[in-house]
Write an enzyme that holds these catalytic residues in place. Structure first.
Site, PDB file in Angstrom:
ATOM      1  N   TYR A 159      -1.753  -1.054 -11.624  1.00  0.00           N
ATOM      2  CA  TYR A 159      -3.211  -1.451 -11.265  1.00  0.00           C
ATOM      3  C   TYR A 159      -3.898  -0.591 -10.018  1.00  0.00           C
ATOM      4  CZ  TYR A 159      -1.013  -5.193  -8.526  1.00  0.00           C
ATOM      5  OH  TYR A 159      -0.098  -5.887  -7.865  1.00  0.00           O
ATOM      6  N   LYS A 160      -2.949  -0.129  -9.060  1.00  0.00           N
ATOM      7  CA  LYS A 160      -3.516   0.510  -7.995  1.00  0.00           C
ATOM      8  C   LYS A 160      -3.997   2.064  -8.207  1.00  0.00           C
ATOM      9  CE  LYS A 160      -0.818  -2.557  -4.889  1.00  0.00           C
ATOM     10  NZ  LYS A 160       0.200  -2.863  -4.247  1.00  0.00           N
TER      11      LYS A 160
ATOM     12  N   ARG B 251      -8.233  -1.787   6.336  1.00  0.00           N
ATOM     13  CA  ARG B 251      -7.754  -0.857   5.425  1.00  0.00           C
ATOM     14  C   ARG B 251      -8.641  -0.113   4.399  1.00  0.00           C
ATOM     15  NH1 ARG B 251      -2.876  -2.329   1.086  1.00  0.00           N
ATOM     16  NH2 ARG B 251      -4.727  -3.052   0.080  1.00  0.00           N
TER      17      ARG B 251
ATOM     18  N   ASP C 130      10.010   1.287  -3.427  1.00  0.00           N
ATOM     19  CA  ASP C 130       8.777   0.922  -4.140  1.00  0.00           C
ATOM     20  C   ASP C 130       7.761   1.823  -4.075  1.00  0.00           C
ATOM     21  OD1 ASP C 130       6.568  -0.522  -4.503  1.00  0.00           O
ATOM     22  OD2 ASP C 130       7.211  -2.562  -3.717  1.00  0.00           O
TER      23      ASP C 130
ATOM     24  N   PHE D 283       6.353  -5.105   2.318  1.00  0.00           N
ATOM     25  CA  PHE D 283       5.268  -5.885   1.428  1.00  0.00           C
ATOM     26  C   PHE D 283       6.056  -7.306   1.052  1.00  0.00           C
ATOM     27  CE2 PHE D 283       2.724  -7.490  -2.349  1.00  0.00           C
ATOM     28  CZ  PHE D 283       1.453  -7.090  -1.828  1.00  0.00           C
TER      29      PHE D 283
HETATM   30  C1  LIG Z   1       0.692  -3.991  -4.554  1.00  0.00           C
HETATM   31  C2  LIG Z   1       2.312  -4.375  -4.116  1.00  0.00           C
HETATM   32  C3  LIG Z   1       3.305  -5.019  -4.711  1.00  0.00           C
HETATM   33  C4  LIG Z   1       2.661  -6.046  -5.886  1.00  0.00           C
HETATM   34  O1  LIG Z   1       3.555  -6.705  -6.793  1.00  0.00           O
HETATM   35  P1  LIG Z   1       3.150  -7.602  -8.005  1.00  0.00           P
HETATM   36  O2  LIG Z   1       4.445  -8.054  -8.475  1.00  0.00           O
HETATM   37  O3  LIG Z   1       2.424  -6.434  -8.771  1.00  0.00           O
HETATM   38  O4  LIG Z   1       2.179  -8.625  -7.435  1.00  0.00           O
HETATM   39  C5  LIG Z   1       4.531  -4.895  -4.503  1.00  0.00           C
HETATM   40  N1  LIG Z   1       5.004  -4.367  -3.659  1.00  0.00           N
HETATM   41  C6  LIG Z   1       4.159  -3.473  -2.685  1.00  0.00           C
HETATM   42  C7  LIG Z   1       4.837  -2.468  -1.691  1.00  0.00           C
HETATM   43  C8  LIG Z   1       2.802  -3.533  -3.119  1.00  0.00           C
HETATM   44  O5  LIG Z   1       1.926  -2.626  -2.348  1.00  0.00           O
END
Ligand SMILES: *Cc1c(COP(=O)(O)O)cnc(C)c1O
Length: 411
Positions: free
Chosen positions: A222-223, A370, A197, A126
């Protein structure tokens, strides 16, 4: 009724998690396949938020830091999330964003490997994960190097220079699940630490951080945890690493913040990974989502997620044959997280056309559609209906509109 819709109807009737759908507010008719990006709203959240605002804040004012237990919320909710991650109480804290927690975990790991200089990850991680690595490199003045390699070259790149490996357990695009225990073992054998992560893992698949002897982990609220837009994130540090000196040495991570000492002294435990004042309203909403998630049996959640994915793939087979879709997730269900992805050259336009038919999924550049599978509120019938609507989009060329040729700022 097609055979697949009959299968779906039977699965829904026998679904032990079916009752959870009613615990969320979802508009009638909408099929929501984006809970892996922003989880749905638990019914309990608006009332709880209204109370936190009107009573705790409005009436309690500053006394609510103690009276409404605001000050201990990061640790209390961290202990709850720990149960979803195979961590012990006192190993998870809730604070800040995932990106900020990546910085905290990477710098803590670097401080535990002062003789090594490389932060390693994979190129397709990501973006924010890699961007944070690059920021640390830029700030370090030559001490730290950020290195990314092809996804399948990670283990071979572990050498005596690697201080820390940063990997996402469930890939955000393909949904590929990495073997946390094996990768951790290999990295530690090479003398490195690992930061996992878990943004697409927590609440989606069973996680066993301590079973894998994990060092650090971070992830989103938030996911799949349904904590609301911009919900605070979490950070796990194995108890053996609680001596690491935090670089974001804010006063809330101090051993005694309200002594207002002149010098920083980190809290002895996981609280040292706090930085500034906790985001109380965000924590309040997050706790509603986490409490609801804890009511579900994770093994049951995984079972349903796998079956939803298999049904999706089965229903998509004719579209792959006739309309040019290709599965962009592992074909083996066990190697997928709680999502399925397909690539198609018209992917972006198709996602827009699906929205017109009340199906919300998302597009990830360059060509991936997705579909997030959230077992708490998705029905098997929704999966079959989604593919039926996608077939309509293809057959009627509903995607072929000038308005869908320009990409929006947020996809
Ligand atoms: C959604 C996501 C993020 C988001 O990071 P934020 O700091 O909350 O914007 C980071 N890493 C991964 C792998 C994600 O899927």
């Amino acid at each position: 009724m097609t055979d697949l819709s009959r299968t779906a109807a039977n699965l829904d009737l026998a679904d032990p998690l079916a009752g959870f759908r009613d615990r969320f507010r979802l508009r009638e008719g909408l099929i929501y396949l984006d809970g892996n990006s922003l989880g749905a709203l638990p019914r309990a959240t608006p009332g709880r938020m209204a109370d936190a605002v009107a009573r705790e804040w409005g009436e309690g004012l500053i006394t609510s830091w103690l009276g409404a237990e605001w000050s201990t919320a990061p640790r209390r909710i961290g202990d709850k999330i720990a149960r979803l991650l195979g961590a012990r109480p006192g190993e998870v804290i809730v604070a800040d964003s995932t990106s900020i927690n990546i910085f905290k975990a990477l710098t803590a790991a670097l401080s535990l490997r002062p003789e090594r200089s490389v932060i390693l990850s994979e190129k397709t991680n990501f973006p924010t994960d890699v961007y944070m690595m690059q920021g640390i490199e830029a700030f370090s003045g030559g001490r730290v190097r950020s290195v990314t390699v092809a996804p399948d070259a990670v283990l071979d790149a572990l050498d005596e220079n690697v201080a820390v490996l940063l990997l996402t357990q469930v890939h955000y695009k393909s949904g590929l699940v990495r073997d946390m225990a094996e990768v951790t073992r290999r990295a530690q054998q090479a003398g490195a630490l690992v930061v996992w992560d878990l943004s697409h893992s927590a609440g989606a698949i069973p996680v066993d951080l301590n079973g894998a002897n994990a060092d650090f982990a971070i992830g989103c609220g938030y996911k799949f945890l349904n904590g609301g837009p911009g919900a605070p994130a979490y950070l796990f540090a194995a108890a053996r690493h609680h001596g690491a000196m935090p670089v974001l040495s804010g006063w809330f991570g101090h051993a005694r913040p309200f002594d207002f000492d002149e010098d920083y002294a980190p809290a002895p435990g996981i609280e040292r990974f706090l930085c500034g004042t906790p985001q109380v309203l965000g924590l309040t909403a997050l706790e509603c989502g986490v409490d609801l998630m804890l009511e579900a049996d994770m093994a049951e959640v995984r079972r349903k997620s796998l079956r939803l994915g298999e049904l999706f793939v089965e229903a998509m087979a004719p579209l792959c044959r006739d309309h040019g879709f290709a599965l962009a997730s592992p074909a083996d269900a066990d190697r997928r997280g709680s999502q399925v992805a397909y690539s198609h050259p018209q992917g972006y336009a198709m996602i827009q056309a699906l929205k017109e038919l009340d199906v919300v999924a998302d597009f990830r550049a360059p060509d991936v559609l997705r579909f997030g599978l959230t077992p708490l509120y998705l029905r098997y019938a929704d999966v079959v209906e989604t593919v039926a609507r996608l077939e309509t989009v293809c057959r009627t060329r509903a995607w072929d509109k000038p308005a869908y040729r320009e990409r929006a700022a947020v996809t």
